[in-house]
Design an enzyme around this catalytic site. Sequence first.
Site: not given
Length: 208
Positions: A116, A119-121
Amino acid sequence: MSAKHPQGQDHGHDHAHQGSALPDVALRVKALEDLMIEKGVIERATLDRIIETYETAIGPRNGARVVARAWTDPAYKQRLMQDATAAIAELGYRGAQGENMVVVENTPGIHNVIVCTLCSCYPWPVLGLPPVWYKSAPYRSRVVKDPRGVLQEFGVTLAAETEVRVWDSTAELRYMVLPMRPASMEARSEPELAALVTRDGMIGTALL
């Protein structure tokens, strides 16, 4: 559903927390953790062990079961590739951050890896908590620019003719890798096969 985004193509992330280091929920959780540690309710080492368990054991075991079922049940695999969200829900794994799932399959000629970039999906229902390195800026930027180099750092060396596809998750769409089933494991049961599958294999930074 938005289109796939291999090799880091722009896909217009629209995350509410792009402009901050941590989303509001994460900030509140961190504040609560700090308060519990300060008040002596829990020790940091204990908290770290709990987090590690969810990162490496509980969550990824869900995904491993999905993979093993796909390896042993052709009809299930077909449903998984056509509608991953529904097929995963058949095994009881659903909920926030598990909506609109897409499963991408590794083959002898294609290796997939997920990221991602903004961000950090991450698909929590099947993979648990995202590892620290998955959320780090170096991984998010480098795996798009040099996926083979990053994979080599994880110990994965691919043949020159193998195509590497990088899939960029969003707040609306999350990916999971279906690793190749080891040829030598054809006689193994579904639970035995599930025990072989790792979190990193379902991210694509390992072969299994």
